[in-house]
Design a protein around this motif. Sequence first.
Motif, PDB file in Angstrom:
ATOM      1  N   LEU A  39       0.862  -1.177   0.000  1.00  0.00           N
ATOM      2  CA  LEU A  39       0.000   0.000   0.000  1.00  0.00           C
ATOM      3  C   LEU A  39       0.901   1.231   0.000  1.00  0.00           C
ATOM      4  O   LEU A  39       1.708   1.415   0.918  1.00  0.00           O
ATOM      5  CB  LEU A  39      -0.888   0.017   1.243  1.00  0.00           C
ATOM      6  N   ASN A  40       0.777   2.048  -1.028  1.00  0.00           N
ATOM      7  CA  ASN A  40       1.539   3.284  -1.090  1.00  0.00           C
ATOM      8  C   ASN A  40       0.668   4.398  -0.501  1.00  0.00           C
ATOM      9  O   ASN A  40      -0.309   4.826  -1.110  1.00  0.00           O
ATOM     10  CB  ASN A  40       1.937   3.615  -2.525  1.00  0.00           C
ATOM     11  N   ASN A  41       1.026   4.826   0.688  1.00  0.00           N
ATOM     12  CA  ASN A  41       0.256   5.820   1.423  1.00  0.00           C
ATOM     13  C   ASN A  41       0.719   7.217   0.992  1.00  0.00           C
ATOM     14  O   ASN A  41       1.821   7.644   1.323  1.00  0.00           O
ATOM     15  CB  ASN A  41       0.461   5.604   2.927  1.00  0.00           C
ATOM     16  N   ILE A  42      -0.144   7.931   0.253  1.00  0.00           N
ATOM     17  CA  ILE A  42       0.228   9.184  -0.395  1.00  0.00           C
ATOM     18  C   ILE A  42      -0.482  10.365   0.254  1.00  0.00           C
ATOM     19  O   ILE A  42      -1.692  10.322   0.504  1.00  0.00           O
ATOM     20  CB  ILE A  42      -0.123   9.153  -1.897  1.00  0.00           C
ATOM     21  N   ASN A  43       0.260  11.448   0.515  1.00  0.00           N
ATOM     22  CA  ASN A  43      -0.345  12.703   0.952  1.00  0.00           C
ATOM     23  C   ASN A  43      -1.147  13.272  -0.217  1.00  0.00           C
ATOM     24  O   ASN A  43      -0.588  13.564  -1.272  1.00  0.00           O
ATOM     25  CB  ASN A  43       0.753  13.687   1.385  1.00  0.00           C
ATOM     26  N   PRO A  44      -2.480  13.431  -0.071  1.00  0.00           N
ATOM     27  CA  PRO A  44      -3.292  13.853  -1.223  1.00  0.00           C
ATOM     28  C   PRO A  44      -3.050  15.286  -1.677  1.00  0.00           C
ATOM     29  O   PRO A  44      -3.413  15.638  -2.796  1.00  0.00           O
ATOM     30  CB  PRO A  44      -4.726  13.667  -0.717  1.00  0.00           C
ATOM     31  N   TYR A  45      -2.427  16.101  -0.828  1.00  0.00           N
ATOM     32  CA  TYR A  45      -2.145  17.487  -1.228  1.00  0.00           C
ATOM     33  C   TYR A  45      -0.769  17.615  -1.868  1.00  0.00           C
ATOM     34  O   TYR A  45      -0.630  18.159  -2.965  1.00  0.00           O
ATOM     35  CB  TYR A  45      -2.253  18.419  -0.019  1.00  0.00           C
ATOM     36  N   THR A  46       0.268  17.091  -1.217  1.00  0.00           N
ATOM     37  CA  THR A  46       1.629  17.223  -1.742  1.00  0.00           C
ATOM     38  C   THR A  46       2.004  16.103  -2.700  1.00  0.00           C
ATOM     39  O   THR A  46       2.977  16.226  -3.435  1.00  0.00           O
ATOM     40  CB  THR A  46       2.647  17.221  -0.586  1.00  0.00           C
ATOM     41  N   GLN A  47       1.247  14.994  -2.653  1.00  0.00           N
ATOM     42  CA  GLN A  47       1.522  13.794  -3.444  1.00  0.00           C
ATOM     43  C   GLN A  47       2.813  13.093  -3.034  1.00  0.00           C
ATOM     44  O   GLN A  47       3.330  12.242  -3.750  1.00  0.00           O
ATOM     45  CB  GLN A  47       1.572  14.118  -4.949  1.00  0.00           C
ATOM     46  N   LYS A  48       3.315  13.433  -1.850  1.00  0.00           N
ATOM     47  CA  LYS A  48       4.518  12.774  -1.349  1.00  0.00           C
ATOM     48  C   LYS A  48       4.152  11.466  -0.659  1.00  0.00           C
ATOM     49  O   LYS A  48       3.084  11.329  -0.070  1.00  0.00           O
ATOM     50  CB  LYS A  48       5.260  13.686  -0.380  1.00  0.00           C
TER      51      LYS A  48
END
Length: 486
Positions: free
Chosen positions: A25-34
């Motif tokens: 599971l790639n947990n991504i910050n939805p704002y920064t996409q980091k």
Amino acid sequence: MEAYQFSDQQFIAGHWLKGTSTHTLNNINPYTQKLILKLQAASLVDVDSAYFAAERSFVTWSRSSPAECKSIILRILDVVKNRREEIIHWLIQESGSTRLKANIEVDAALGIIQEASTFPERMTTQELQSTDPDRKSYAVKKPLGVIAVISPWNFPFHLSMRSVITAIAIGNCVVLKPASDTPITGGLLLAKILEEAGIPQGVFSVVAGLGSEIGDYFVEHDVPKLISFTGSTSVGKRVGELAMASNKLKRLALELGGNAPLVVLDDADLDLAVELAVMGRFLHQGQICMSTNRVIVDAKVYDAFVEKLVIRAKNIVYGDPDLADTIIGPIINVSQVEKIKQIIAQALREGTKLIVRGEIQGNIIPPHIFIDVNPDSSLAKEESFGPVLPIIKAQDEADALGLANDTAYGLSSAVCTADLERGTRFAMQIDAGMTHINSITVADQPNAPFGGEKNSGLGRFNGQWILEEFSRTHWLTLPNSTVEIM
């Protein structure tokens, strides 16, 4: 107090272990996409381990005294209070919550934990009148066993906590499957909190994995006695089908989609109505099951309402969710962004008038407001789960009521009027689980019944209602004696 650290590990039977799936599971910050965290997903083997540990632990945990259970719940409450800012940080980073929404979510979680601290003492035995004078009759309240919780990504911390904390408080054990987009705030963060509070091993586990790999198995498994699911109606129906078709019938607690109407009657305070529409729709980008999905306005005040709404909409701040004045933050993922884009495009193809719009940048979608919306259109009928607001004109009060009820859903609703008696009569005729007069459709209180009608779900959460859902009643009779029934 050191901040929690998260690594590539699941929480299973009181131990932090690496998932055994071949997927991640790639947990991504939805704002920064980091990338926040790369997590090895849970497999069917991990689900088995969690369920069997919970089943074993239930034997002892279910026999805990009310005082023991309450003590654990109050320690959990203290941990959440002490780590409030840390939890808010994670909600902003992982779920795209604005600071405003994150605070609301933590407050909601604190409320249900406080309410749950009263539950152990409410698991009472009631002596019934017996038709046989030589026998005594009792209704005994007991925990169910193992409860499976599937939580969503929009309010991940609170909507996980409200089921987990209630189940544990009354002697059940829990296995939690958080949404793949929010494995931390929907699952692993709760594991850290409960571990810090001293929850016994096996009482609580978290298995974060792909729905395509473990979703069906998680529901069909023989161990859980109840499936608590919060999410879309389509997936909820699938959960219900699997639970009923499994080897052992399971209870269901389903909180599903909505198409909440805000009805503005002809005597409404229009400034208030506009504010209710803005906050009811655009809080957390409209990603709330109770979000105002359509506004139905009496023709007599329609134009004036729209004029005021357009002015107000221009002042809605969108962008960085970490800034205090931001109302609209990022949509959770690219897939959801594309769905909302398609909804907007479809409405435009149908000729619906778009009066407020903005440039979509990354996962940030500014407010989009449509007027003169056809009540039979997909825009009016379906849940958009985004910052898209359709305005529908009603000819009169009777027409407004018909439009409000013309939906396959029935979760939340609201009516705005200067006449509270009129508003009450109107509200009582709305076919929904919840209606609020002169307030937004988004509301949740720990001691009030939360749930919907029609395609919006089964059962009720919070207070005495979730206590009933997560427990069972055992009728017991015996010859007259001095035996004390606990």
